[in-house]
Design a protein around this motif. Sequence first.
Motif, PDB file in Angstrom:
ATOM      1  N   LEU A   1      -2.132  10.028   2.254  1.00 29.12           N
ATOM      2  CA  LEU A   1      -2.664   8.984   1.252  1.00 29.12           C
ATOM      3  C   LEU A   1      -2.996   7.430   2.021  1.00 29.12           C
ATOM      4  O   LEU A   1      -1.822   7.110   2.476  1.00 29.12           O
ATOM      5  N   SER A   2      -3.933   6.984   2.114  1.00 30.87           N
ATOM      6  CA  SER A   2      -4.089   5.680   2.271  1.00 30.87           C
ATOM      7  C   SER A   2      -4.667   4.655   1.420  1.00 30.87           C
ATOM      8  O   SER A   2      -6.030   4.667   1.279  1.00 30.87           O
ATOM      9  N   ILE A   3      -3.873   4.326   0.108  1.00 27.64           N
ATOM     10  CA  ILE A   3      -4.253   3.903  -0.961  1.00 27.64           C
ATOM     11  C   ILE A   3      -3.534   2.829  -1.358  1.00 27.64           C
ATOM     12  O   ILE A   3      -2.489   2.197  -0.824  1.00 27.64           O
ATOM     13  N   ALA A   4      -3.856   1.987  -2.422  1.00 27.86           N
ATOM     14  CA  ALA A   4      -3.160   0.785  -3.085  1.00 27.86           C
ATOM     15  C   ALA A   4      -3.163  -0.288  -2.099  1.00 27.86           C
ATOM     16  O   ALA A   4      -2.107  -0.992  -1.724  1.00 27.86           O
TER      17      ALA A   4
ATOM     18  N   ALA B   1       0.840  -1.249   0.017  1.00 31.68           N
ATOM     19  CA  ALA B   1      -0.024   0.019  -0.221  1.00 31.68           C
ATOM     20  C   ALA B   1       0.838   1.270  -0.130  1.00 31.68           C
ATOM     21  O   ALA B   1       2.118   1.278   0.208  1.00 31.68           O
ATOM     22  N   ILE B   2       0.016   2.377  -0.547  1.00 33.29           N
ATOM     23  CA  ILE B   2       0.962   3.744   0.008  1.00 33.29           C
ATOM     24  C   ILE B   2       0.524   4.176   1.113  1.00 33.29           C
ATOM     25  O   ILE B   2      -0.821   4.529   1.196  1.00 33.29           O
ATOM     26  N   LEU B   3       1.161   4.451   2.101  1.00 31.33           N
ATOM     27  CA  LEU B   3       0.532   5.139   3.366  1.00 31.33           C
ATOM     28  C   LEU B   3       1.647   6.193   3.754  1.00 31.33           C
ATOM     29  O   LEU B   3       2.764   5.903   4.296  1.00 31.33           O
ATOM     30  N   ASP B   4       1.296   7.526   3.273  1.00 33.92           N
ATOM     31  CA  ASP B   4       2.214   8.410   3.215  1.00 33.92           C
ATOM     32  C   ASP B   4       1.387  10.030   3.312  1.00 33.92           C
ATOM     33  O   ASP B   4       0.505   9.739   2.643  1.00 33.92           O
ATOM     34  N   ALA B   5       2.430  10.753   3.407  1.00 32.51           N
ATOM     35  CA  ALA B   5       1.860  12.304   2.886  1.00 32.51           C
ATOM     36  C   ALA B   5       2.310  12.415   1.371  1.00 32.51           C
ATOM     37  O   ALA B   5       3.051  11.770   0.755  1.00 32.51           O
ATOM     38  N   HIS B   6       1.366  13.120   0.797  1.00 32.04           N
ATOM     39  CA  HIS B   6       1.350  13.589  -0.716  1.00 32.04           C
ATOM     40  C   HIS B   6       2.606  14.248  -0.609  1.00 32.04           C
ATOM     41  O   HIS B   6       2.795  15.037   0.173  1.00 32.04           O
ATOM     42  N   PRO B   7       3.690  13.986  -1.430  1.00 30.48           N
ATOM     43  CA  PRO B   7       4.744  14.773  -1.476  1.00 30.48           C
ATOM     44  C   PRO B   7       4.830  16.314  -2.156  1.00 30.48           C
ATOM     45  O   PRO B   7       5.631  17.163  -1.657  1.00 30.48           O
TER      46      PRO B   7
ATOM     47  N   TRP C   1      10.963  -0.217  -4.226  1.00 30.16           N
ATOM     48  CA  TRP C   1      11.084  -1.713  -4.287  1.00 30.16           C
ATOM     49  C   TRP C   1      11.276  -2.254  -2.806  1.00 30.16           C
ATOM     50  O   TRP C   1      12.170  -1.747  -2.205  1.00 30.16           O
ATOM     51  N   VAL C   2      10.697  -3.138  -2.409  1.00 30.27           N
ATOM     52  CA  VAL C   2      11.469  -4.074  -1.241  1.00 30.27           C
ATOM     53  C   VAL C   2      11.351  -5.438  -1.687  1.00 30.27           C
ATOM     54  O   VAL C   2      10.441  -6.175  -2.452  1.00 30.27           O
ATOM     55  N   ALA C   3      12.063  -6.137  -1.051  1.00 26.84           N
ATOM     56  CA  ALA C   3      12.342  -7.833  -1.410  1.00 26.84           C
ATOM     57  C   ALA C   3      10.915  -8.435  -1.191  1.00 26.84           C
ATOM     58  O   ALA C   3      10.132  -8.082   0.011  1.00 26.84           O
ATOM     59  N   HIS C   4      10.565  -9.438  -1.835  1.00 28.68           N
ATOM     60  CA  HIS C   4       9.280 -10.376  -1.822  1.00 28.68           C
ATOM     61  C   HIS C   4       8.283  -9.550  -1.989  1.00 28.68           C
ATOM     62  O   HIS C   4       7.218 -10.008  -1.245  1.00 28.68           O
ATOM     63  N   ASP C   5       8.194  -8.239  -2.561  1.00 28.47           N
ATOM     64  CA  ASP C   5       6.907  -7.782  -2.504  1.00 28.47           C
ATOM     65  C   ASP C   5       6.087  -7.887  -3.810  1.00 28.47           C
ATOM     66  O   ASP C   5       5.554  -7.067  -4.536  1.00 28.47           O
ATOM     67  N   GLU C   6       5.962  -9.177  -4.158  1.00 26.89           N
ATOM     68  CA  GLU C   6       4.888  -9.584  -5.310  1.00 26.89           C
ATOM     69  C   GLU C   6       4.532 -10.717  -5.338  1.00 26.89           C
ATOM     70  O   GLU C   6       5.198 -11.582  -4.524  1.00 26.89           O
ATOM     71  N   ASN C   7       3.738 -11.186  -6.140  1.00 26.63           N
ATOM     72  CA  ASN C   7       3.169 -12.555  -6.167  1.00 26.63           C
ATOM     73  C   ASN C   7       2.895 -13.072  -4.724  1.00 26.63           C
ATOM     74  O   ASN C   7       3.619 -14.169  -4.382  1.00 26.63           O
ATOM     75  N   ALA C   8       2.287 -12.559  -3.775  1.00 26.81           N
ATOM     76  CA  ALA C   8       2.260 -12.792  -2.384  1.00 26.81           C
ATOM     77  C   ALA C   8       1.192 -13.902  -2.197  1.00 26.81           C
ATOM     78  O   ALA C   8       1.428 -14.566  -0.863  1.00 26.81           O
TER      79      ALA C   8
ATOM     80  N   ASP D   1       8.441   1.350   4.726  1.00 28.29           N
ATOM     81  CA  ASP D   1       8.448   0.819   3.287  1.00 28.29           C
ATOM     82  C   ASP D   1       7.422   1.107   2.743  1.00 28.29           C
ATOM     83  O   ASP D   1       7.166   0.782   1.542  1.00 28.29           O
ATOM     84  N   PHE D   2       6.290   1.443   3.293  1.00 28.41           N
ATOM     85  CA  PHE D   2       4.892   1.953   2.529  1.00 28.41           C
ATOM     86  C   PHE D   2       4.897   3.397   2.161  1.00 28.41           C
ATOM     87  O   PHE D   2       4.134   3.843   1.637  1.00 28.41           O
TER      88      PHE D   2
END
Length: 457
Positions: free
Chosen positions: A407-410, A394-400, A449-456, A442-443
Amino acid sequence: MQKYISATHAADNLPRSVDVVIIGAGPAGSAAAWALDRAQPGIRTLVVERAATVGAGSSRASLENFRTCWPCAPLARMMQRSVHVIMNADDTLGAGARDTLHPKQQGYLWCAFDERQAANFRADVAHLQGMGIDVVSYLDGEEVAYRFPWLGKNVIAAKYDPTAGWLDSNALIGRFLAAASGAQVLLDAGDVRLRIEGSAVCGVETAAGFIATPRVVLAAGAWSVEIGRAANIRIPLELRPRQSFTTGWRHDAFPEDAPMLIGSAPFPHVRPEARSGAIFGWEYRWHRKHAKGEGLGTPFKASVHDEHGDTHTPDDAIESPVANLDALKDPRFPSITLALLARQFGDLPGNGFADGRYMRSIYHNIGYYVYRDATTAYRTNADGSRTPYESERAILDAHPDVAGLFLSIAHVGHGVMSAPAAGEIIAAKVLGQPLPDPIFADFGINVPWVAHDENAL
Ligand SMILES: Cc1cc2nc3c(=O)[nH]c(=O)nc-3n(C[C@H](O)[C@H](O)[C@H](O)COP(=O)(O)OP(=O)(O)OC[C@H]3O[C@@H](n4cnc5c(N)ncnc54)[C@H](O)[C@@H]3O)c2cc1C
């Protein structure tokens, strides 16, 4: 204080200025309200929801499953925290909350049908246990047959997480909002729009008028893209339609206390639903040539031509929500899913998943998996070029670029199970407090990118 206010009537009770506005009353928005209230008791939040009810987005199509065994470290921590909140809901969501959420920890069983799949599971389990996730284990064929004698002979091994399960996602949303003592919810709020002055948020426009606020949490799922666009802000998301269906009937050999069963690629999955039914899903990719329908337009991304003259047709990702999402339901989805399961589990016509009675009572659903787009999820190659990938983060962050916009999205395919931790992370960002766990950095929107972040799955 009136908790729920409809913009169509009684909007006189609406506050005209609040500490934080949250756009969207799905799992992400309701969790943000709860976590803000816990972090700063009494904070005045207004959750603005376009629909007449809460939970009106993708969670309606959700299988409502949860699990803690994730191969990617920040996701694993996020789910561990979230499942802890769910299983101990009375502590943070109020007395009786756990009963209301009705969590059923019946497990997930990933099934292997050949030696190669079994070897992959052994490697997965070693990786997960190496991360300290020791709830997951590898079961050989004999153990599978002993524990799940009704499964049939095709399953030769399995990966098993007995602590995974499912819950009532609407109850979760309702409990988050009820527990947020300083939060009110505006329903029928219309197409809520951000108002920005200079480069800072100053409020939102709703069907009940303008609400002033210095801080907005954008948690409108797929529709966050449009809300951003209307304010000239790019929200870096892409959407993939995903389907599910429930049946009112389930074959006798598939018991009510069964775990969720996950087949081999393309990973059709099914779990018991209610007393006599089942719920099914998998990440079925639309073939764009079938996508025709009223209100659909041409939603899929156009083909691109690279510098070598090759044409690349992107997958089923779309850039904006379509007007008529139902038109993207593939009527063949239920029968394809049942056929896949029947083939993998070895059911002959008329039996198991190949029993025609499944097709008699189908309730077919569709929602969006919302992903980071290629600008926020990519690997950087040795030559400096970028390869985008389908991130689970997910994206959990301030908009730049916009002060006061968060943003609490994705939340992809796990926004129900991750909601408690996602709420806590975004609350920390909004209030300028330290993250509950440093790994949650990491959000960030700028962590590609972070490790193992796909095909979960
Ligand atoms: C088929 C399928 C199966 C799934 N299975 C699971 C599962 O087993 N477990 C799991 O954890 N997750 C699952 N998910 C994913 C999960 O449903 C999503 O990740 C989750 O719903 C995302 O929550 P959200 O609050 O970000 O968005 P949403 O649930 O989409 O909620 C967004 C809310 O914002 C509102 N809104 C939209 N536009 C506006 C506007 N302009 N103004 C105000 N409000 C607005 C919507 O009406 C909605 O209420 C599944 C999803 C699908 C599609």
